[in-house]
Design an enzyme around this catalytic site. Structure first.
Site, mmCIF file in Angstrom:
data_model
loop_
_atom_site.group_PDB
_atom_site.id
_atom_site.type_symbol
_atom_site.label_atom_id
_atom_site.label_comp_id
_atom_site.label_asym_id
_atom_site.label_seq_id
_atom_site.Cartn_x
_atom_site.Cartn_y
_atom_site.Cartn_z
ATOM 1 N N ASP A 1 0.859 -1.185 0.000
ATOM 2 C CA ASP A 1 0.000 0.000 0.000
ATOM 3 C C ASP A 1 0.898 1.239 0.000
ATOM 4 O O ASP A 1 1.633 1.485 0.950
ATOM 5 C CB ASP A 1 -0.875 -0.033 1.258
ATOM 6 C CG ASP A 1 -1.843 1.121 1.317
ATOM 7 O OD1 ASP A 1 -1.671 2.092 0.554
ATOM 8 O OD2 ASP A 1 -2.763 1.055 2.151
ATOM 9 N N TYR B 1 -10.321 14.948 -4.617
ATOM 10 C CA TYR B 1 -9.565 14.453 -5.778
ATOM 11 C C TYR B 1 -8.880 15.604 -6.522
ATOM 12 O O TYR B 1 -7.701 15.520 -6.879
ATOM 13 C CB TYR B 1 -10.547 13.715 -6.692
ATOM 14 C CG TYR B 1 -9.952 13.038 -7.893
ATOM 15 C CD1 TYR B 1 -9.193 11.879 -7.763
ATOM 16 C CD2 TYR B 1 -10.174 13.539 -9.167
ATOM 17 C CE1 TYR B 1 -8.671 11.239 -8.878
ATOM 18 C CE2 TYR B 1 -9.658 12.905 -10.292
ATOM 19 C CZ TYR B 1 -8.909 11.758 -10.130
ATOM 20 O OH TYR B 1 -8.392 11.129 -11.233
ATOM 21 N N LYS C 1 -4.895 16.108 -6.957
ATOM 22 C CA LYS C 1 -4.273 16.130 -8.286
ATOM 23 C C LYS C 1 -3.561 17.459 -8.541
ATOM 24 O O LYS C 1 -2.515 17.498 -9.197
ATOM 25 C CB LYS C 1 -5.320 15.855 -9.369
ATOM 26 C CG LYS C 1 -5.851 14.420 -9.359
ATOM 27 C CD LYS C 1 -4.737 13.385 -9.484
ATOM 28 C CE LYS C 1 -5.239 12.018 -9.884
ATOM 29 N NZ LYS C 1 -4.154 11.008 -9.920
ATOM 30 N N THR D 1 -12.111 3.507 -17.715
ATOM 31 C CA THR D 1 -11.689 2.470 -16.763
ATOM 32 C C THR D 1 -12.812 2.322 -15.746
ATOM 33 O O THR D 1 -13.795 3.064 -15.791
ATOM 34 C CB THR D 1 -10.407 2.886 -16.008
ATOM 35 O OG1 THR D 1 -10.732 4.014 -15.181
ATOM 36 C CG2 THR D 1 -9.273 3.247 -16.948
HETATM 37 N N1 LIG Z 1 -9.400 7.008 -16.091
HETATM 38 C C1 LIG Z 1 -9.346 8.315 -16.281
HETATM 39 O O1 LIG Z 1 -10.026 8.885 -17.176
HETATM 40 C C2 LIG Z 1 -8.464 9.157 -15.437
HETATM 41 C C3 LIG Z 1 -8.519 10.553 -15.608
HETATM 42 C C4 LIG Z 1 -7.657 11.344 -14.864
HETATM 43 C C5 LIG Z 1 -6.763 10.751 -13.973
HETATM 44 N N2 LIG Z 1 -6.771 9.397 -13.811
HETATM 45 C C6 LIG Z 1 -5.823 8.828 -12.860
HETATM 46 O O2 LIG Z 1 -5.172 7.713 -13.445
HETATM 47 C C7 LIG Z 1 -4.825 6.787 -12.398
HETATM 48 C C8 LIG Z 1 -5.333 5.402 -12.759
HETATM 49 O O3 LIG Z 1 -6.740 5.429 -12.839
HETATM 50 P P1 LIG Z 1 -7.610 4.307 -13.572
HETATM 51 O O4 LIG Z 1 -8.707 5.038 -14.226
HETATM 52 O O5 LIG Z 1 -6.726 3.417 -14.340
HETATM 53 O O6 LIG Z 1 -8.228 3.565 -12.290
HETATM 54 P P2 LIG Z 1 -8.296 2.008 -11.873
HETATM 55 O O7 LIG Z 1 -9.223 1.959 -10.712
HETATM 56 O O8 LIG Z 1 -8.615 1.169 -13.060
HETATM 57 O O9 LIG Z 1 -6.806 1.694 -11.403
HETATM 58 C C9 LIG Z 1 -6.252 2.219 -10.220
HETATM 59 C C10 LIG Z 1 -5.528 1.116 -9.494
HETATM 60 O O10 LIG Z 1 -4.866 1.687 -8.332
HETATM 61 C C11 LIG Z 1 -4.899 0.720 -7.321
HETATM 62 N N3 LIG Z 1 -4.699 1.320 -5.993
HETATM 63 C C12 LIG Z 1 -5.590 2.046 -5.283
HETATM 64 N N4 LIG Z 1 -5.072 2.401 -4.095
HETATM 65 C C13 LIG Z 1 -3.817 1.902 -4.071
HETATM 66 C C14 LIG Z 1 -2.788 1.945 -3.087
HETATM 67 N N5 LIG Z 1 -2.962 2.560 -1.917
HETATM 68 N N6 LIG Z 1 -1.598 1.344 -3.374
HETATM 69 C C15 LIG Z 1 -1.426 0.683 -4.548
HETATM 70 N N7 LIG Z 1 -2.392 0.600 -5.496
HETATM 71 C C16 LIG Z 1 -3.570 1.198 -5.262
HETATM 72 C C17 LIG Z 1 -6.281 0.077 -7.462
HETATM 73 O O11 LIG Z 1 -6.369 -1.190 -6.825
HETATM 74 C C18 LIG Z 1 -6.463 0.019 -8.979
HETATM 75 O O12 LIG Z 1 -6.133 -1.243 -9.515
HETATM 76 C C19 LIG Z 1 -5.414 7.363 -11.116
HETATM 77 O O13 LIG Z 1 -4.409 8.083 -10.438
HETATM 78 C C20 LIG Z 1 -6.489 8.293 -11.608
HETATM 79 O O14 LIG Z 1 -6.754 9.317 -10.687
HETATM 80 C C21 LIG Z 1 -7.597 8.583 -14.508
#
Ligand SMILES: NC(=O)c1ccc[n+]([C@@H]2O[C@H](COP(=O)([O-])OP(=O)(O)OC[C@H]3O[C@@H](n4cnc5c(N)ncnc54)[C@H](O)[C@@H]3O)[C@@H](O)[C@H]2O)c1
Length: 312
Positions: free
Chosen positions: A72, A163, A167, A197
């Protein structure tokens, strides 16, 4: 398999699912050895393996090398152990990509302290923890690449106080780390992705977009754009490029990455000023500002959230 990252070792956090998984696969496809970190220890519905194990298995299918790690990143000591596991297993750490993330969306007047802390802990503190432990190694080896993950929410996003603040913090953290480590041959950049996602396009979110469209809050075009968001597999190329030797001169930059779009954010600069000579004791009066702020500093300004008539 490509060779652009041959001989490099990487950690990708949150690499069990979504964008992190695609980045881990892309780095491995260019020859990097990858520590696939994710706290998700149990298989997702319909899958036989836990998410990080599945990413590792898929990397191995590419003919590359990876290990799973379930630490974590919100915990300072555990983050250190994660960095150490890369060094112990592969010999050194060349690339750190911080992707792990969660959301706990709520309007600020309803947000609990737990919801605030949880999001700040994973995103901002988690990114700090990982950078903190990686930078010492990278400084002493005089090379390294750090890529953090921001979000367009930093510009202001209703229902996402925790959030968007996290960010925004990551964006500023990136810019500061870049300025601290650049002289040691290390770079630190940030990506702002958008991809379908489980975080962005789950059934609940789809229902929200549909409701917003039906109630006329968003246009059909916006609704269709959101529902047809590109997949996470389009995000990695800019990350891979930033990890290569060719990108050694790029440091402290924030990139947009979604679908076929790669963009770059402008530098935060002061665009207009009014000036008085304070060394002579000259000080603005409120009356002067009342006249000059709208006229000189904010001509054409549009309030993003003007007051509305109270609903009867
Ligand atoms: N999907 C989007 O459109 C989008 C847009 C802007 C930013 N983001 C950012 O991109 C990143 C990935 O997002 P995603 O959409 O792929 O989400 P996702 O939920 O598919 O993947 C995120 C992963 O992080 C893991 N995680 C959570 N807490 C954790 C911890 N404490 N230690 C280790 N792992 C941990 C989760 O288990 C998960 O598998 C995030 O930081 C999100 O804020 C995503």
């Amino acid at each position: 398999m490509g060779t652009k990252l041959e001989g490099k070792n990487a950690i990708v956090t949150g690499a069990g699912r979504g964008i992190g998984r695609e980045i881990a696969l892309a780095l491995a496809a260019e020859g990097a050895k990858v520590v696939v970190n994710d706290v998700a220890r149990t298989p997702d519905e319909g899958h036989e393996l836990a998410p990080p194990d599945e990413t590792v298995a898929d990397i191995k299918k590419l003919g590359s090398t990876a290990i799973a790690n379930y630490d974590d990143i919100t915990n300072f000591a555990t983050a250190e152990a994660l960095v150490k596991s890369c060094v112990d297993t592969f010999g050194r750490l060349d690339i750190l990509v911080n992707v792990a993330g969660i959301v706990r969306d709520r309007m600020i007047h309803n947000m609990t302290e737990e919801e605030w802390d949880a999001v700040l802990n994973v995103h901002l503190k988690g990114t700090f923890n990982m950078c903190r432990h990686a930078v010492g190694l990278m400084r002493s080896q005089r090379s390294g690449r750090i890529i953090n993950t921001g979000s367009a929410a930093w510009q202001g996003s209703v229902g996402q106080a925790n959030y968007s603040a996290a960010k925004g913090g990551i964006t500023s953290l990136t810019r500061t780390v870049a300025r601290e480590v650049g002289r040691y041959g290390v770079t630190c950049n940030c990506i702002v992705p958008m991809a379908a996602t489980r975080l962005t396009l789950n059934e609940q979110v789809k229902a929200k977009f549909k409701r917003q469209f039906e109630q006329g809050e968003i246009s059909e075009q916006v609704y269709l754009e959101r529902i047809n968001m590109p997949g996470p597999e389009f995000v990695p190329p800019i990350v891979t490029y930033l990890c290569t030797d060719a990108a050694s001169g790029i440091n402290g930059v924030v990139f947009r990455a979604t679908g076929g779009t790669v963009g770059v954010y402008s530098e935060p600069v002061i665009t207009r000023i009014i000036y008085k000579n304070h060394t002579r004791g000259d000080k603005w009066t409120v009356d002067e500002l009342e006249e000059l702020v709208p006229k000189i500093l904010l001509p054409g300004y549009v309030n993003p959230a003007p007051p509305e008539e109270p609903k009867k």
